[in-house]
Write a protein that holds these residues in place. Structure first.
Motif: not given
Length: 250
Positions: A146-162
């Motif tokens: 899951f961490l690798k997926k976040q790092v590969e799509s950092p801006y999508l991760s930021i949006f979802l966690f926001s």
């Protein structure tokens, strides 16, 4: 609901707290500027890249207190001024309860999402736009996939966690409204709301895990926390509804 939103915007104290919520995430930029190299995703407030995480503690640990001031203690004010009886005579107890709950959720959600968005936009002007360090740096850590997926799509991760953080801000804002309706006393409402939030953020499955992208927690950890925490809020809302709308009708 328009009058409720207008009431929040016209209140000077609410305005001061709103400004504080927006500024707190930006305070850590000063510390980040002293680092040799920072990527934009790492500089984002929720990423927790600063030493000590002071700004995160100030905002997220004490979040319900800010939201109580902004909108969640409105029922107490209504009770003191007699406005509550007027609203109930016009709307009925059920609609009065729902309007207060929805207003608190929407305002709380919007305030936090706005603060996080402003933080991201300011950081995007200052720090390296490259994104994040290589996903290969996280081999072997807990929640690696899951961490690798976040790092590969950092801006999508930021949006979802926001969105997730803003969602729980809405939930605790609405919870503050519930406690206001149950007690109609600030001296009880504020500590009880904070205690409810503290239980959620301090136990083994802390809800704070849901707020931090690029951490070592996998979905097997985060999903149960999301479900159980959301259910805790729903139980509170239902109990408050039964008390205010059903029991108090007798």
């Amino acid at each position: 609901m328009k009058s409720q939103f207008s009431r929040v915007l016209r209140n000077k104290l609410s305005g001061i707290v709103l400004l504080a919520i927006v500024l707190i995430p930006c305070m850590e930029i000063i510390q980040l500027l002293s680092y040799e190299k920072v990527y934009l995703a790492e500089a984002f407030f929720l990423s927790g890249s600063t030493i000590g995480h002071v700004t995160q503690i100030i905002l997220l640990w004490f979040l319900p207190l800010y939201l109580l001031v902004i909108c969640s203690d409105d029922p107490i004010q209504d009770k003191k001024t007699g406005v509550r009886d007027i609203w109930i005579s016009k709307l009925g107890k059920r609609n009065y309860f729902l309007v207060k709950l929805k207003t608190s959720f929407i305002v709380s959600f919007s305030v936090i999402f706005l603060a996080l968005t402003i933080n991201f936009l300011i950081n995007s002007l200052i720090f390296d736009m490259a994104g994040f360090s290589s996903a290969s740096n996280y081999d072997g850590v807990s929640g690696e996939a899951f961490l690798k997926k976040q790092v590969e799509s950092p801006y999508l991760s930021i949006f979802l966690f926001s969105l997730t953080t803003s969602f729980f801000a809405g939930l605790i804002g609405a919870a503050g409204t519930c406690f206001s309706m149950l007690t109609y006393d600030k001296k009880i409402t504020y500590p009880v709301t904070f205690a409810f939030w503290y239980i959620l953020i301090s136990n083994k499955g802390s809800v704070m895990y849901l707020f931090q992208p690029f951490a070592e927690y996998g979905l097997e950890t985060l999903v149960p926390i999301f479900i159980t925490s959301t259910l805790a809020f729903l139980v509170l809302y239902i109990l408050t509804y039964l008390h205010e709308v059903k029991i108090n009708e007798i």
